[in-house]
Design a protein around this motif. Structure first.
Motif, PDB file in Angstrom:
ATOM      1  N   MET A 166      22.560  50.916  -9.028  1.00 48.17           N
ATOM      2  CA  MET A 166      21.490  49.976  -8.442  1.00 48.17           C
ATOM      3  C   MET A 166      21.135  48.879  -9.566  1.00 48.17           C
ATOM      4  SD  MET A 166      17.804  50.320  -6.554  1.00 48.17           S
ATOM      5  CE  MET A 166      18.437  51.948  -5.776  1.00 48.17           C
ATOM      6  N   THR A 167      20.814  47.715  -9.338  1.00 46.94           N
ATOM      7  CA  THR A 167      20.298  46.786 -10.569  1.00 46.94           C
ATOM      8  C   THR A 167      18.769  46.898 -10.228  1.00 46.94           C
ATOM      9  OG1 THR A 167      22.188  45.510 -10.271  1.00 46.94           O
ATOM     10  CG2 THR A 167      20.219  44.563 -11.317  1.00 46.94           C
ATOM     11  N   GLN A 168      18.073  46.951 -11.176  1.00 45.34           N
ATOM     12  CA  GLN A 168      16.423  47.136 -11.080  1.00 45.34           C
ATOM     13  C   GLN A 168      16.017  46.033 -11.750  1.00 45.34           C
ATOM     14  OE1 GLN A 168      14.879  49.503  -9.683  1.00 45.34           O
ATOM     15  NE2 GLN A 168      16.389  50.700  -9.133  1.00 45.34           N
ATOM     16  N   ILE A 169      15.212  45.300 -11.012  1.00 44.23           N
ATOM     17  CA  ILE A 169      14.448  44.125 -11.719  1.00 44.23           C
ATOM     18  C   ILE A 169      12.878  44.486 -11.900  1.00 44.23           C
ATOM     19  CG2 ILE A 169      14.049  41.628 -11.279  1.00 44.23           C
ATOM     20  CD1 ILE A 169      16.505  41.421  -9.762  1.00 44.23           C
ATOM     21  N   SER A 170      12.456  44.513 -13.203  1.00 39.68           N
ATOM     22  CA  SER A 170      10.995  44.632 -13.236  1.00 39.68           C
ATOM     23  C   SER A 170      10.342  43.430 -13.557  1.00 39.68           C
ATOM     24  CB  SER A 170      10.937  45.504 -14.675  1.00 39.68           C
ATOM     25  OG  SER A 170      11.353  44.769 -15.556  1.00 39.68           O
ATOM     26  N   SER A 171       9.027  43.270 -13.640  1.00 43.54           N
ATOM     27  CA  SER A 171       8.322  42.302 -13.512  1.00 43.54           C
ATOM     28  C   SER A 171       8.370  41.474 -14.976  1.00 43.54           C
ATOM     29  CB  SER A 171       6.667  42.542 -13.341  1.00 43.54           C
ATOM     30  OG  SER A 171       6.259  43.369 -14.281  1.00 43.54           O
ATOM     31  N   LYS A 172       8.935  42.383 -15.838  1.00 46.91           N
ATOM     32  CA  LYS A 172       9.335  41.762 -17.362  1.00 46.91           C
ATOM     33  C   LYS A 172      10.640  41.187 -17.519  1.00 46.91           C
ATOM     34  CE  LYS A 172       6.138  45.180 -19.416  1.00 46.91           C
ATOM     35  NZ  LYS A 172       6.093  46.138 -20.252  1.00 46.91           N
ATOM     36  N   THR A 173      11.338  41.388 -16.474  1.00 44.62           N
ATOM     37  CA  THR A 173      12.777  40.725 -16.574  1.00 44.62           C
ATOM     38  C   THR A 173      12.878  39.188 -16.114  1.00 44.62           C
ATOM     39  OG1 THR A 173      13.497  42.906 -16.006  1.00 44.62           O
ATOM     40  CG2 THR A 173      15.329  41.093 -15.789  1.00 44.62           C
ATOM     41  N   GLN A 191      22.246  37.623 -13.350  1.00 45.14           N
ATOM     42  CA  GLN A 191      23.450  36.778 -12.421  1.00 45.14           C
ATOM     43  C   GLN A 191      22.796  36.905 -11.216  1.00 45.14           C
ATOM     44  OE1 GLN A 191      26.269  35.247 -13.642  1.00 45.14           O
ATOM     45  NE2 GLN A 191      25.078  35.597 -15.740  1.00 45.14           N
ATOM     46  N   PRO A 192      23.203  35.767 -10.315  1.00 45.64           N
ATOM     47  CA  PRO A 192      22.888  35.680  -8.837  1.00 45.64           C
ATOM     48  C   PRO A 192      23.424  36.879  -8.055  1.00 45.64           C
ATOM     49  CG  PRO A 192      24.375  33.984  -9.534  1.00 45.64           C
ATOM     50  CD  PRO A 192      23.969  34.493 -10.766  1.00 45.64           C
ATOM     51  N   GLU A 193      24.754  37.077  -8.343  1.00 46.97           N
ATOM     52  CA  GLU A 193      25.261  38.402  -7.497  1.00 46.97           C
ATOM     53  C   GLU A 193      24.355  39.662  -7.776  1.00 46.97           C
ATOM     54  OE1 GLU A 193      26.695  36.677 -10.015  1.00 46.97           O
ATOM     55  OE2 GLU A 193      28.709  36.213  -9.337  1.00 46.97           O
ATOM     56  N   ALA A 194      23.793  40.070  -8.796  1.00 47.81           N
ATOM     57  CA  ALA A 194      22.796  40.942  -9.261  1.00 47.81           C
ATOM     58  C   ALA A 194      21.403  40.860  -8.382  1.00 47.81           C
ATOM     59  CB  ALA A 194      22.556  41.074 -10.584  1.00 47.81           C
ATOM     60  N   GLN A 195      21.115  39.611  -8.569  1.00 50.94           N
ATOM     61  CA  GLN A 195      19.897  39.411  -7.450  1.00 50.94           C
ATOM     62  C   GLN A 195      19.987  39.493  -6.449  1.00 50.94           C
ATOM     63  OE1 GLN A 195      17.714  35.406  -8.866  1.00 50.94           O
ATOM     64  NE2 GLN A 195      18.991  35.128 -10.474  1.00 50.94           N
ATOM     65  N   ALA A 196      20.917  39.142  -5.787  1.00 49.14           N
ATOM     66  CA  ALA A 196      21.196  39.306  -4.373  1.00 49.14           C
ATOM     67  C   ALA A 196      21.320  40.872  -4.007  1.00 49.14           C
ATOM     68  CB  ALA A 196      22.583  38.577  -3.797  1.00 49.14           C
ATOM     69  N   ALA A 197      22.101  41.526  -4.898  1.00 51.28           N
ATOM     70  CA  ALA A 197      22.281  42.796  -4.694  1.00 51.28           C
ATOM     71  C   ALA A 197      20.866  43.701  -4.521  1.00 51.28           C
ATOM     72  CB  ALA A 197      23.246  43.523  -5.623  1.00 51.28           C
ATOM     73  N   ALA A 198      20.198  43.156  -5.742  1.00 45.88           N
ATOM     74  CA  ALA A 198      18.811  43.953  -5.807  1.00 45.88           C
ATOM     75  C   ALA A 198      18.084  43.735  -4.738  1.00 45.88           C
ATOM     76  CB  ALA A 198      18.219  43.246  -7.048  1.00 45.88           C
TER      77      ALA A 198
END
Length: 284
Positions: free
Chosen positions: A1-8, A14-21
């Motif tokens: 799972m791709t984790q997106i934190s407030s500091k990232t 990558q947009p694919e990772a953004q959509a997956a998240a």
């Protein structure tokens, strides 16, 4: 799972990772309406809001709006029949309307009052669904098709299907985004390219002629409920001021907004003001 934190930095992902998240935050539900399987994604909890994408679209048309709306609501983002991961149907507005009505009635929590938000071709569809469903309390249309008024498109689109390789495909997609979807070329970022490309490649439903017909006002009259209509200031598919006047005339339950510095894909290009507008207008 791709984790997106407030500091990232979002731009570095990558947009694919953004959509997956984003999808990791959803529940995937498949409905069956007379043999047509539709893929739905539910985000959040609360008052149900169904988002209907545009022609040559998919749930990704709402990639910049889902999190903001789902903070206080249950947001349903489907691929409509003939688009994305959902099954095919005939390219007919009444068939699309009936299939969506039957699909919505199968969704958990959508058996009572709900809201609909539609974009472009999905705006015309949403108006017809609202008129047929009987449980829609509020209807919001972004850059809606079906207004039957003048169009302001100056540049013909290129046929991306004739692109011979990935580089040529990217050039075609960027050109079409600039000519049709977004007013400011500087806002064509990696996510816009990804969402547009993936959605176009998976489109089988032919919506153009349906969108250009002038059936929106009739659908809104049949619905009779609270309606918000918004177009980007530079939308090439309409003259926003004239379209709003035509759709709201003699209808006190309808209101219109022109979103400054935005084109047709208004909820992407001007996602911050559109999210604020919808968040304040839709029930929670």
């Amino acid at each position: 799972m791709t984790q997106i934190s407030s500091k990232t930095p979002v731009a570095s992902i990558q947009p694919e990772a953004q959509a997956a998240a984003l999808l990791q935050q959803s529940e995937r539900i498949v409905t069956d309406a007379d043999g047509c399987r539709m893929v739905w994604r539910r985000f959040g909890e609360g008052h149900p809001v169904v988002l209907l994408h545009g022609g040559h679209g998919s749930w990704l048309h709402w990639v910049r709006n889902i999190e903001a709306l789902a903070a206080h609501r249950a947001v349903w983002a489907p691929d409509m029949p003939g688009f994305g991961e959902s099954d095919d149907i005939a390219s007919d507005l009444s068939v699309m309307t009936g299939t969506l009505v039957r699909g919505i009635r199968q969704l958990p929590g959508c058996d009572k009052a709900l809201s609909l938000v539609g974009f472009s071709f999905g705006g015309l569809v949403a108006a017809n669904v609202a008129a047929s469903l009987g449980t829609v309390c509020r209807l919001a249309l972004m850059g809606s098709g079906g207004h039957g008024g003048i169009r302001r498109q100056q540049r013909a689109l290129v046929d991306w299907r004739k692109a011979g390789d990935a580089e040529a495909l990217a050039v075609a997609m960027r050109y079409n985004l600039e000519a049709f979807m977004l007013a400011d070329p500087a806002r064509i970022d990696a996510m816009a390219m990804y969402a547009h490309t993936e959605s176009c490649r998976l489109t089988r439903f032919r919506s153009k002629n349906i969108s250009r017909a002038g059936d929106l006002r009739c659908a809104l009259d049949r619905f009779g409920g609270e309606v918000l209509l918004a177009w980007g200031e530079h939308d090439v598919t309409a003259d926003p001021v004239r379209a709003i006047a035509a759709m709201t005339q003699d209808s006190p339950r309808r209101e219109g907004r022109v979103i400054a510095n935005a084109g047709h894909w208004v909820q992407y290009e001007a996602h911050a003001p559109v999210n604020a507008l919808l968040d304040g207008w839709l029930p929670t």
